[in-house]
Design an enzyme around this catalytic site. Structure first.
Site, PDB file in Angstrom:
ATOM      1  N   GLY A 137       0.839  -1.190   0.000  1.00 28.10           N
ATOM      2  CA  GLY A 137       0.000   0.000   0.000  1.00 28.10           C
ATOM      3  C   GLY A 137       0.872   1.238   0.000  1.00 28.10           C
ATOM      4  O   GLY A 137       2.094   1.160   0.153  1.00 28.10           O
ATOM      5  N   LEU A 138       0.246   2.373  -0.163  1.00 29.45           N
ATOM      6  CA  LEU A 138       0.983   3.635  -0.175  1.00 29.45           C
ATOM      7  C   LEU A 138       1.675   3.893   1.155  1.00 29.45           C
ATOM      8  O   LEU A 138       1.254   3.371   2.202  1.00 29.45           O
ATOM      9  CB  LEU A 138       0.022   4.792  -0.464  1.00 29.45           C
ATOM     10  N   SER A 139       2.714   4.697   1.117  1.00 29.23           N
ATOM     11  CA  SER A 139       3.353   5.147   2.353  1.00 29.23           C
ATOM     12  C   SER A 139       2.314   5.884   3.198  1.00 29.23           C
ATOM     13  O   SER A 139       1.585   6.747   2.697  1.00 29.23           O
ATOM     14  CB  SER A 139       4.518   6.091   2.017  1.00 29.23           C
ATOM     15  N   GLY A 140       2.211   5.519   4.465  1.00 33.22           N
ATOM     16  CA  GLY A 140       1.241   6.159   5.347  1.00 33.22           C
ATOM     17  C   GLY A 140      -0.118   5.504   5.370  1.00 33.22           C
ATOM     18  O   GLY A 140      -1.028   5.961   6.065  1.00 33.22           O
ATOM     19  N   SER A 141      -0.285   4.410   4.616  1.00 33.31           N
ATOM     20  CA  SER A 141      -1.595   3.747   4.578  1.00 33.31           C
ATOM     21  C   SER A 141      -1.871   2.930   5.835  1.00 33.31           C
ATOM     22  O   SER A 141      -3.029   2.597   6.124  1.00 33.31           O
ATOM     23  CB  SER A 141      -1.704   2.844   3.339  1.00 33.31           C
ATOM     24  N   GLY A 142      -0.814   2.584   6.580  1.00 28.11           N
ATOM     25  CA  GLY A 142      -1.001   1.819   7.815  1.00 28.11           C
ATOM     26  C   GLY A 142      -0.446   0.412   7.763  1.00 28.11           C
ATOM     27  O   GLY A 142      -0.774  -0.417   8.616  1.00 28.11           O
ATOM     28  N   LYS A 143       0.424   0.135   6.797  1.00 28.66           N
ATOM     29  CA  LYS A 143       0.975  -1.218   6.645  1.00 28.66           C
ATOM     30  C   LYS A 143       1.724  -1.670   7.896  1.00 28.66           C
ATOM     31  O   LYS A 143       1.438  -2.730   8.458  1.00 28.66           O
ATOM     32  CB  LYS A 143       1.926  -1.274   5.440  1.00 28.66           C
ATOM     33  N   SER A 144       2.713  -0.905   8.305  1.00 23.53           N
ATOM     34  CA  SER A 144       3.527  -1.288   9.465  1.00 23.53           C
ATOM     35  C   SER A 144       2.716  -1.262  10.747  1.00 23.53           C
ATOM     36  O   SER A 144       2.896  -2.118  11.620  1.00 23.53           O
ATOM     37  CB  SER A 144       4.753  -0.366   9.588  1.00 23.53           C
TER      38      SER A 144
ATOM     39  N   SER B   2       6.141  -1.826  -2.113  1.00 26.48           N
ATOM     40  CA  SER B   2       6.189  -2.759  -3.265  1.00 26.48           C
ATOM     41  C   SER B   2       5.135  -2.368  -4.309  1.00 26.48           C
ATOM     42  O   SER B   2       4.139  -3.051  -4.471  1.00 26.48           O
ATOM     43  CB  SER B   2       6.000  -4.208  -2.810  1.00 26.48           C
TER      44      SER B   2
END
Length: 201
Positions: free
Chosen positions: A33-40, A107
């Site tokens: 997902g985009l940076s800041g989407s909440g992946k981590s 990615s």
């Protein structure tokens, strides 16, 4: 294969023995997902929730691999491809030991995620699409990356000057711009737990 390399995998303990020891199935949950989407954020929250269930995990994200495993790589297209290749090879090793491996990486292209899946193996690869609009990600901008990208300080930044290709058929899509993190985490946990520990029949 290099004639000087002699693999020992055929004599080492097998995956099934390690999974039996841990009482869990190894797999790779690949958060994109985009940076800041909440992946981590989601990956870390899932890790804690799985830990409470007695499940062994390994979390890999952009920050921790860039300071070690991939610290020699930049952000060219070739280096990004090599970055994902190394991560996928590492994740494959963890999954082969029965460890639930959580990978949180932008990615951005279908091709680069297909590369990861081909290395890890389709049966062990769960693609988690953490979907949030560019506007919501940019509003959060917790690392200040979007501001720098808008100012031209970060070239080829996904979502601004470089495209993001959404997964076509992910294992799970989580709309973090529409639902709370707790709601997304519950959906994620309830979807993945039966795969890690299938119900006894």
């Amino acid at each position: 294969m290099n004639p000087n390399i002699h693999p020992i995998f055929d004599r080492a303990l097998g995956r099934s023995q390690k999974e039996s020891l841990l009482d869990q199935r190894g797999l790779v949950a690949w958060f994109t997902g985009l940076s800041g989407s909440g992946k981590s954020t989601l990956a870390m929250a899932l890790e804690r929730k799985l830990y409470d269930e007695g499940i062994l995990t390994q979390l890999l994200d952009g920050d921790n691999v860039r300071t070690g495993l991939c610290k020699d790589l930049g952000f060219s297209e070739a280096d990004r491809t090599e970055n994902i290749r190394r991560i996928a090879e590492s994740a494959k090793l963890f999954a082969g030991c029965g460890v639930v491996t959580l990978c949180a990486f932008v990615s951005p292209t279908i091709a680069i995620r297909e590369q990861a899946k081909s290395i890890i193996g389709e049966a062990d690869f769960l693609e988690i699409y953490v979907n949030a609009s560019l506007e919501s990600c940019e509003a959060r901008d917790v690392k200040g990356l979007y501001k720098k990208a808008r100012a031209g300080q970060i070239p080829d930044f996904t979502g601004i000057t470089s495209p993001f290709e959404a997964p076509e058929q992910p294992f799970l899509e989580l709309r973090t711009d529409q639902l709370s993190m707790d709601a997304c985490l519950d959906t994620l946990f309830n979807s993945i737990l039966p795969i890690i520990r299938p119900p006894h029949t």
